[in-house]
Design an enzyme around this catalytic site. Structure first.
Site, short mmCIF file in Angstrom:
data_model
loop_
_atom_site.label_atom_id
_atom_site.label_comp_id
_atom_site.label_asym_id
_atom_site.label_seq_id
_atom_site.Cartn_x
_atom_site.Cartn_y
_atom_site.Cartn_z
N VAL A 174 -122.92 -30.69 0.55
CA VAL A 174 -123.36 -31.72 1.40
C VAL A 174 -124.70 -31.12 2.07
O VAL A 174 -124.95 -31.84 3.32
CB VAL A 174 -122.30 -32.54 2.50
CG1 VAL A 174 -121.47 -33.26 1.49
CG2 VAL A 174 -121.51 -31.40 3.22
N ALA A 175 -125.00 -30.08 1.75
CA ALA A 175 -125.99 -29.53 2.55
C ALA A 175 -127.63 -29.65 1.83
O ALA A 175 -127.92 -30.92 2.31
CB ALA A 175 -126.02 -28.00 2.53
N ARG A 176 -128.07 -28.82 1.12
CA ARG A 176 -129.37 -29.14 0.54
C ARG A 176 -129.25 -28.55 -1.06
O ARG A 176 -128.46 -27.49 -1.16
CB ARG A 176 -130.31 -28.43 1.17
CG ARG A 176 -130.96 -29.07 2.39
CD ARG A 176 -131.53 -30.31 2.11
NE ARG A 176 -132.11 -31.21 3.15
CZ ARG A 176 -131.47 -32.04 3.98
NH1 ARG A 176 -130.29 -32.38 3.63
NH2 ARG A 176 -132.14 -32.59 5.00
N ASP A 200 -123.46 -34.01 -3.57
CA ASP A 200 -124.36 -35.12 -2.95
C ASP A 200 -125.72 -34.59 -2.79
O ASP A 200 -126.58 -35.64 -2.59
CB ASP A 200 -123.63 -35.21 -1.22
CG ASP A 200 -124.48 -36.60 -0.78
OD1 ASP A 200 -124.39 -37.56 -1.32
OD2 ASP A 200 -125.02 -36.45 0.16
N GLU A 205 -134.17 -33.01 -7.29
CA GLU A 205 -133.47 -34.12 -6.66
C GLU A 205 -134.59 -35.26 -6.42
O GLU A 205 -135.69 -34.99 -5.86
CB GLU A 205 -132.80 -34.07 -5.23
CG GLU A 205 -132.09 -35.23 -4.59
CD GLU A 205 -131.43 -34.62 -3.29
OE1 GLU A 205 -131.56 -35.41 -2.33
OE2 GLU A 205 -130.55 -33.64 -3.35
N HIS A 224 -127.35 -38.18 -2.62
CA HIS A 224 -127.67 -37.86 -1.15
C HIS A 224 -127.39 -38.65 -0.24
O HIS A 224 -128.29 -39.18 0.67
CB HIS A 224 -129.18 -37.19 -1.01
CG HIS A 224 -129.54 -36.51 -0.09
ND1 HIS A 224 -130.32 -35.48 -0.27
CD2 HIS A 224 -128.93 -36.50 1.18
CE1 HIS A 224 -130.45 -34.93 1.07
NE2 HIS A 224 -129.62 -35.27 1.98
#
Lengths: 264, 264
Positions: A174-176, A200, A205, A224
Site C-alpha cells: 500500500v506504499a508505491r 494496491d 501504474e 491505488h
C-alpha cells in the site's frame, strides 16, 4: 505539479498535497521558491490500514478461492490459513504503517516494524532499521509495505529480498509500486516462491492490460484506492482549512500540520 | 452422535466434541448416562475471528468487486467504505465472540456486545443482554453473529430485526445457520435493505445448488470452515489429551477444560 505550473503560480504560499506520498513533487523547486508544502498523511491512515489487513486476511483465509467456488455453487472447503502464531513485518512507520501495526496487535502475531529511525520505536514487538530488513522479513508470514518511495526504498523488495521470504509469505503493497521490483515479483509468483500478493499500487501504474500480474489467482490488485473512503475529501478539506487558519492567525506559513517543507 | 450410538457405547466416560457448538448433541441422554461432555471452544477462536473480520473488511473495502474488475484487467475504482467511525455489534461472548471484539478494538469502531449475562462485561465499549438486541444493532455498520444456537438465538436475525438494520449494514454469521431466518435475509438482500453478508454457516447446510443465496454479489459464502486452520487437529488433540490426563490423575471426569456436562 510540474515546475512549469509552479513558475506560473507567482503568489503561491502553500501547496497542500492530497496524498501521503509526495515523491512526485518537485520539492527542490518548492524549496527554492519558499513555498510551504503539506501532505495528507493521516487522512487515509485508517482506511489504508483496513485495506491492507482486509486484503491480507482475505488471501490468508482463502476467501477469493471460496468466492470462485461460490460462483459454481460448490459447498467445498478451500485451503485456509491464519495469521495467529506467525509474524508480520511492516515496512515504514508513517501514519499508515503505525495504523497497520496498531490494528495487528491483538491478532496474536509477532509484529516487526522497519523504519529509518528505529530508536523512535513504534507500536510493534520489534523495531529495526532498513539495514536489518533482510532478517526482519525472513520469518514473516506477511510483509506489508507502507513506506514512502525514496532512494532507500526504491526496489527494496527485489529479487534478493524476495528469495529470503518464506514461500507461503504474502506481500502487501500500500506504499508505491516502485518499492517492489515488479519483474522480480512476477518471477517469484511464477516459481511459487511467494504465497501471494495484495497490490494496491503497481509499477507501472495503471497496470497495462497485457501485464502478467493480472493473471495470478493468489494476487489481489486494487487500483491505488486503499487510501480512499467516502469521508476522504471532507477530512482532507478539514486538514487544509485548519492549516490555512493557523497560517492566517500567525501570519506565517510554518508550524502547520503535516508540514513537509520547510523541513521541521 | 445419535442416541442409538450412545446406547452401544457402554463404557463411555468422556465425549469430546470437536466443535464449539454442541446444539446437535443429545445432551439430556448424556446427562442421564452421566457422561462428561467437553467442547472445542477456544481451539478455533482466533481463526474464526480472522475469518469474520477478513470477510467483513473484504466486503467493506469492495475487494470482491475489485477482484471482478481484475478478471477483466480493468484499472478502475470500486466503491469502498471503511469500518472506522462506525459501530460493530457482536452477538455472543463465547471464545469466538470475545476474540472478534478484541481484534476489532483498535479499528476505531464502537463495539457493542450482546450476551446472556451482560453483567459479566466483555472486551467491548457496551455490553447488553438479548432483550436489548434491537437497539444494539440499529446503528451498527456490521452485525457479527458468534453465539450458540439456542431457543433464544434461533432466528434471532428475523424479518423484524433485519428491518431495523441500516441498509448498508453487513451481516456476518460464524455462529450457526439457524440464527438467521434465511428467507428473511434473502428478501432483505433482494430489496437492498441490507448491505451484504458474510455467511460461513447457512440454513439449510450445505446450501442446496439452486438456493438464491449463492447468487448475490454482496454475499460471501464459505462452507462452514471459519473455524478451520492447518493447526486445528493438533490443538484439539492437545486439549483432549490434557483433559484425559487431568481425569486420570484425579480419578474423576470433572473439572475439565471446556466442560459442558456435568454443568459447572
Amino acid at each position: 505539479m510540474t515546475e512549469d505550473l509552479l513558475a506560473e503560480a507567482e503568489n503561491l504560499s502553500l501547496f497542500a498535497c492530497s496524498f501521503a506520498g509526495y515523491d512526485h513533487l518537485p520539492l527542490s523547486a518548492f524549496e527554492r521558491r519558499g513555498v510551504t508544502v503539506t501532505n495528507a498523511a493521516g487522512v487515509h491512515a485508517s482506511n489504508a490500514a483496513e485495506h491492507a489487513i482486509g486484503g491480507l486476511l482475505a488471501l490468508t483465509r482463502g476467501l477469493f478461492d471460496a468466492r470462485r467456488r461460490q460462483r459454481n455453487r460448490e459447498w467445498r472447503n478451500v485451503r485456509t490459513d491464519e495469521l495467529a502464531g506467525g509474524g508480520v513485518t511492516v515496512v515504514g512507520m508513517g501514519a499508515i504503517g503505525e495504523a497497520i501495526c496498531e490494528r495487528l496487535a491483538p491478532f496474536d502475531v509477532d509484529v516487526t516494524a522497519v523504519r529509518h529511525s528505529p530508536e523512535k520505536g513504534g507500536p510493534a514487538d520489534t523495531v529495526v532499521g532498513y539495514d536489518e530488513v533482510e532478517s526482519a522479513v525472513v520469518d514473516a508470514s506477511a510483509v506489508v509495505l507502507a513506506c514512502p518511495l525514496t532512494d532507500t526504498t526504491r526496489h527494496l523488495l527485489d529479487r534478493a529480498l524476495l528469495k529470503t521470504l518464506h514461500p507461503d509469505a504474502i506481500v502487501v503493497n500500500v506504499a508505491r509500486g516502485g518499492v517492489v521490483d515488479t519483474d522480480a515479483l512476477v518471477a517469484s509468483l511464477r516459481a511459487n516462491h511467494v504465497g501471494g500478493a495484495v497490490l494496491d499500487v503497481t509499477d507501472p501504474e495503471p497496470l497495462p492490460t497485457d501485464h502478467p500480474l493480472w493473471t495470478f489467482e493468489n494476487v489481489l490488485i486494487t487500483p491505488h484506492n486503499a487510501g480512499y473512503t467516502p469521508d476522504y475529501h471532507e477530512r482532507l478539506a478539514n486538514l487544509v482549512a485548519e492549516n490555512v487558519e493557523t497560517a492566517m492567525a500567525s501570519g506565517e506559513w510554518t508550524g502547520l500540520e503535516n508540514q513537509v517543507l520547510p523541513k521541521v
